[in-house]
Design a protein around this motif. Structure first.
Motif, PDB file in Angstrom:
ATOM      1  N   TYR A  91       0.852  -1.186   0.000  1.00 14.57           N
ATOM      2  CA  TYR A  91       0.000   0.000   0.000  1.00 14.57           C
ATOM      3  C   TYR A  91       0.892   1.241   0.000  1.00 14.57           C
ATOM      4  O   TYR A  91       1.793   1.376   0.817  1.00 14.57           O
ATOM      5  CB  TYR A  91      -0.902   0.018   1.244  1.00 14.57           C
ATOM      6  N   GLY A  92       0.631   2.147  -0.927  1.00 11.10           N
ATOM      7  CA  GLY A  92       1.437   3.360  -0.999  1.00 11.10           C
ATOM      8  C   GLY A  92       2.162   3.471  -2.328  1.00 11.10           C
ATOM      9  O   GLY A  92       1.921   2.687  -3.248  1.00 11.10           O
ATOM     10  N   ARG A 132       2.369   6.658   0.382  1.00 10.16           N
ATOM     11  CA  ARG A 132       1.492   7.708   0.902  1.00 10.16           C
ATOM     12  C   ARG A 132       2.360   8.802   1.513  1.00 10.16           C
ATOM     13  O   ARG A 132       3.487   8.540   1.949  1.00 10.16           O
ATOM     14  CB  ARG A 132       0.525   7.145   1.939  1.00 10.16           C
ATOM     15  N   THR A 176       7.783   9.804   1.801  1.00 11.23           N
ATOM     16  CA  THR A 176       6.594   8.968   1.653  1.00 11.23           C
ATOM     17  C   THR A 176       6.831   7.647   2.389  1.00 11.23           C
ATOM     18  O   THR A 176       7.968   7.287   2.696  1.00 11.23           O
ATOM     19  CB  THR A 176       6.267   8.657   0.182  1.00 11.23           C
TER      20      THR A 176
END
Length: 240
Positions: free
Chosen positions: A47-48, A50, A102
């Motif tokens: 995930y990311g 982000r 990030t």
């Protein structure tokens, strides 16, 4: 010369269990992979990236977060060590300067554990990062090597075999000096091409035993490397 006898399913000392990789079994992840080695199965989800990094992380680089989820029960000391090993390994193969400040999360869910669990999780993570399109310096593959009391080295150990080992090594090798990101120039240093990325040992292991593990592990890792690269090229031809 193969001296080891009596391995499950009649395997030879250097013979790996059947392995497979399923692309993106999880719809909501940016990339995911289900990696199977025999009855050891791990699903990795990415995930990311982000925005933002955790306190203590360098904001000028991307951060990798690893979360380990056991098949049953709560996470313990062993699982925490797995998380740290995975984080160090994945940070070493990712191009952390491409998306500074990030965080990319890698979630590992253990579906089955019949030995060589950490190598299976590392292979699942690398495949998931590839499917997610995360820029990598190179791919990496992991292999488990066990040393028996008589000095024989066996690869990709099962759960039952791990109970009989004098020592073991979990080794991670780069599968190519060629960058996985098309914009990144090819790396030419010998460490990236043949060196170890990660080495975890446990138990009583002589220097000869260790280098025997590396020699056999490197030879076996080339087969997994070819499979992983072919799998990624098949599903992400524009990325590789």
């Amino acid at each position: 010369m193969e001296k080891t006898e009596g391995r499950a399913e009649g395997r030879k000392a250097n013979q790996l269990r059947k392995y497979s990789c399923t692309r993106n079994p999880l719809d909501r992840a940016h990339g995911s992979a289900r990696w199977e080695q025999g009855d050891t199965v791990v699903v990795a989800a990415v995930y990311g990236p982000r925005p933002g990094t955790r306190k203590g992380e360098n904001p000028e680089k991307a951060s990798i977060e690893v979360v380990w989820k056991p098949k049953t029960g709560q996470i313990g000391r062993q699982e925490k060590e797995y998380e740290m090993t995975l984080k160090r390994t994945l940070q070493s193969i990712c191009l952390l300067t491409v998306h500074p400040n990030t965080t990319t999360s890698v979630i590992l869910q253990v579906m089955g554990d019949d030995g060589s669990l950490l190598p299976c999780a590392i292979n699942a993570s690398c495949a998931a990062l590839g499917f997610a399109g995360v820029p990598l310096k190179h791919l990496a593959v992991a292999i488990g090597c066990g040393v028996l009391e008589n000095g024989d080295v066996i690869l990709d150990t099962s759960k039952a075999e791990e109970q009989q080992l004098k020592s073991f090594a979990h080794l991670v090798f780069p599968n190519s000096s060629k960058s996985v990101d098309l914009k990144e120039p090819q790396q030419k240093d010998g460490h990236s091409e043949r060196g170890l990325i990660t080495s975890i040992t446990h138990g009583v292991m002589s220097e000869d035993d260790y280098f025997n593990c590396i020699e056999r592990g490197l030879a076996a890792s080339s087969r997994i490397s070819d499979f992983l690269r072919t799998t990624l090229q098949k599903h992400t031809p524009d990325y590789l």
